[in-house]
Design an enzyme around this catalytic site. Sequence first.
Site, PDB file in Angstrom:
ATOM      1  N   SER A  65       7.721 133.428 -60.395  1.00  0.00           N
ATOM      2  CA  SER A  65       6.898 134.171 -61.357  1.00  0.00           C
ATOM      3  C   SER A  65       5.432 134.284 -60.946  1.00  0.00           C
ATOM      4  O   SER A  65       4.700 135.097 -61.502  1.00  0.00           O
ATOM      5  CB  SER A  65       6.990 133.546 -62.755  1.00  0.00           C
ATOM      6  OG  SER A  65       6.297 132.315 -62.796  1.00  0.00           O
ATOM      7  N   LYS A 102       1.276 129.490 -65.065  1.00  0.00           N
ATOM      8  CA  LYS A 102       0.912 130.885 -65.287  1.00  0.00           C
ATOM      9  C   LYS A 102      -0.612 131.017 -65.281  1.00  0.00           C
ATOM     10  O   LYS A 102      -1.334 130.036 -65.425  1.00  0.00           O
ATOM     11  CB  LYS A 102       1.427 131.390 -66.650  1.00  0.00           C
ATOM     12  CG  LYS A 102       2.926 131.359 -66.835  1.00  0.00           C
ATOM     13  CD  LYS A 102       3.635 132.437 -66.053  1.00  0.00           C
ATOM     14  CE  LYS A 102       5.123 132.458 -66.292  1.00  0.00           C
ATOM     15  NZ  LYS A 102       5.873 131.446 -65.580  1.00  0.00           N
TER      16      LYS A 102
END
Length: 144
Positions: A65, A102
Amino acid sequence: MTISENLTFFTPDATSNNLATLIDCGISAGFPSVTEDIEGEKISLDDALIKNKDTTFYAKVKGQSMINAGLNHDDLLVIDRSLEATDKKIAVCYIDGEFTVKRLRVQNNEIWLQPENPNYPIINITEDNDFMIWGIVTNVIKKV
């Protein structure tokens, strides 16, 4: 060592005397340069990469990701829990029972977790989430 679905955590060993040799002559990434006698000093990678030993951990990335931020599967992250979590920092977060890494987006009193891969959704943090910013990524160690 702690294992999560997305990250595997390690604690630095402050008592370790594992030292690596630093060759401080500049390694050319262009045309080769000739160096006759290369000598190096011994350095601790912990000393070079960690500012706050008591609040720093390592974790291995699991998944893709964050590939556009240069974080690939099995890269080793250096995470400092004492640093302030601000907009655009890359953070390790605990959300609804899982750890994830993230980019933070903090705007108008809202927090978003931004992946760096268009195949993954942006996560809007709400009061319904069990959420904590666990630490800020300061360095990435890669295998080549």
